[in-house]
Write an enzyme that holds these catalytic residues in place. Sequence first.
Site, PDB file in Angstrom:
ATOM      1  N   SER A 106      10.345   9.580  -6.638  1.00 34.58           N
ATOM      2  CA  SER A 106       9.654   9.604  -5.347  1.00 34.58           C
ATOM      3  C   SER A 106      10.317   8.632  -4.372  1.00 34.58           C
ATOM      4  O   SER A 106      10.963   9.038  -3.417  1.00 34.58           O
ATOM      5  CB  SER A 106       8.155   9.315  -5.512  1.00 34.58           C
ATOM      6  OG  SER A 106       7.932   8.191  -6.334  1.00 34.58           O
ATOM      7  N   CYS A 171       6.690  -4.122  -0.682  1.00 30.24           N
ATOM      8  CA  CYS A 171       7.934  -3.472  -0.270  1.00 30.24           C
ATOM      9  C   CYS A 171       7.616  -2.130   0.370  1.00 30.24           C
ATOM     10  O   CYS A 171       7.082  -1.234  -0.292  1.00 30.24           O
ATOM     11  CB  CYS A 171       8.861  -3.288  -1.464  1.00 30.24           C
ATOM     12  SG  CYS A 171      10.485  -2.664  -1.001  1.00 30.24           S
ATOM     13  N   HIS A 179       4.687   4.001  -7.628  1.00 30.59           N
ATOM     14  CA  HIS A 179       4.098   2.671  -7.441  1.00 30.59           C
ATOM     15  C   HIS A 179       2.660   2.620  -7.936  1.00 30.59           C
ATOM     16  O   HIS A 179       2.287   1.743  -8.710  1.00 30.59           O
ATOM     17  CB  HIS A 179       4.149   2.292  -5.965  1.00 30.59           C
ATOM     18  CG  HIS A 179       3.448   1.004  -5.643  1.00 30.59           C
ATOM     19  ND1 HIS A 179       3.891  -0.220  -6.091  1.00 30.59           N
ATOM     20  CD2 HIS A 179       2.311   0.750  -4.941  1.00 30.59           C
ATOM     21  CE1 HIS A 179       3.066  -1.177  -5.673  1.00 30.59           C
ATOM     22  NE2 HIS A 179       2.109  -0.607  -4.970  1.00 30.59           N
ATOM     23  N   TYR A 470       8.111  -2.809 -13.453  1.00 31.88           N
ATOM     24  CA  TYR A 470       9.387  -3.515 -13.549  1.00 31.88           C
ATOM     25  C   TYR A 470      10.108  -2.993 -14.798  1.00 31.88           C
ATOM     26  O   TYR A 470      10.343  -3.723 -15.748  1.00 31.88           O
ATOM     27  CB  TYR A 470       9.176  -5.023 -13.667  1.00 31.88           C
ATOM     28  CG  TYR A 470       8.491  -5.677 -12.489  1.00 31.88           C
ATOM     29  CD1 TYR A 470       8.425  -5.052 -11.247  1.00 31.88           C
ATOM     30  CD2 TYR A 470       7.904  -6.934 -12.613  1.00 31.88           C
ATOM     31  CE1 TYR A 470       7.794  -5.663 -10.173  1.00 31.88           C
ATOM     32  CE2 TYR A 470       7.277  -7.551 -11.541  1.00 31.88           C
ATOM     33  CZ  TYR A 470       7.221  -6.907 -10.325  1.00 31.88           C
ATOM     34  OH  TYR A 470       6.597  -7.519  -9.261  1.00 31.88           O
TER      35      TYR A 470
END
Length: 528
Positions: A106, A171, A179, A470
């Site tokens: 994405s 961000c 996310h 992460y």
Amino acid sequence: MKEVVSVVLLVLLVSVSDANETKPNTENFLQCLHNRTRSVNPIAESLYTHNNTTFVSSYVSYTKNKRYSNPKDTKLIAIVAAKHESHVQSTVVCAKSNGIQIRIRSGGHDYEGLSYISSVPFVILDMHDIRSITIDVSKKQAWVDAGATLGELYTKISKASKTLAFAGGVCPTLAAGGHISGGGYGNLIRKYGISVDHVVDARIVDVNGNILTGATLGDDLLWAIRGGGGASFGVILSWKVNLVDVPQTVTVFKVNKTLEQGVTDVLYKWQLVSSKVPQELFLRAMPKVANATVSGKKTIAVFFYAQFLGSAKKLMAIMNKNLPELGLKSEDCYEMSWINTTMFWMDYPVGTSTSHLLDRPSDPPRAFFKSKSDYVKKPIPKEGMEKIWKTMLNFNKMYIEWNAYGGVMDKIPANATAFPHRKGNLFKIQYYALWTDANATDNNLGLMREIYHEMEPYVSSNPREAFLNYRDIDVGSNPSGKTNLEEAKIYGSKYFLGNFKRLMEVKAKYDPVNFFRFEQSIPPVRAM
């Protein structure tokens, strides 16, 4: 009887022999795509193969880590830059029926490139053009598509209301699909938790190409994709999220101190108070390799970032009471609207136009990087911090984010969503090393392993926890085409703790053939 039990355990725990394997058939796959989309939403303009002149630009524009940027990869059959839900459905159906894996991308913020690499034939399903956002101020809710960036979402919210926000990351080029599904950590965490705590519905394409939402989605699948990562279960099309209240005045500051200025003492005190201050305050500490005052020498500077949902006067009072060692001054504080704080977190000068929130990447990745994560439950002693500084100074460009926990995160059960890292954490760590010379890769990866080893006595253990967003291949992985359950348990226990077993059960229900698989996917528990 023992032999029977042994066979059962072998099937359950040793490996997932991915069922119904089909030999990859590229031509049939491409023809299938055209046939399924010809009448309503032709896919031709969304389909890129190595023969397209724009193939490389399509590939690299959403590739963030130069370590994994390889547009000439012969295993990559095509990129489907979906413009309609039917393109997503067709890609899933055609890939599955022709033995081709998919990688779902994405925003491209993928630390290990797992959304655009594979060692077996695959297709990238790129969601960046599915990016609609609808805000309902009266209900304090929004529908946000998987390819919409946080910058686009924050801009849309701010135009609709000056006192609403979303509890997402800092961000702006992060896209909502990955996310949110991985947890969604941001600077409102201590007041409102993380992104998945505000998801109330979703639209997802399942392994059969069906769109599940609302009642058809199921509580178990909605639970799983809130922190378990969406790519193991299907393709996230969009999220329905609750928005949160923010005051018209928000205060931020950024100050730094070096080793020579006694920052080790300040940072030790930060560990004691950052998770205990009022939940309206988020404090980040960022130790970073910096130039010393002596020419040619390096030092460690710790940058302290803060965001407070309130006035500078109240923030100063809290800081003077809890962390006077920082020496914060009123002129260090800036009052602004919530939307303007997004520019502060991007390190833009105060007053920079928020139009930058709408910027999207178009250039190839310029740097190589490696990231790792940890969770800290007890203060790191000063002697431990000094060991860390020595190792950090071996890097050219490296920082460690210490992100404060506490607040509402201590009140949300670990199994409320698939994201388990809740109560008991003082802060979360992100290690990040950056370099531009390919020849420096081995050295930087070695140094990252070294500092990760140095930190072992001071962080969570049994298991040593890790943050899914992460991505870190070092915590365990499987080959692209196979899924070994014992190996999956290694990374699964670190990312999901006690929630991993339930995630495997949900996977078995919605994707029993394990079509949606990649190097760190969640495997199904096989029914016997």
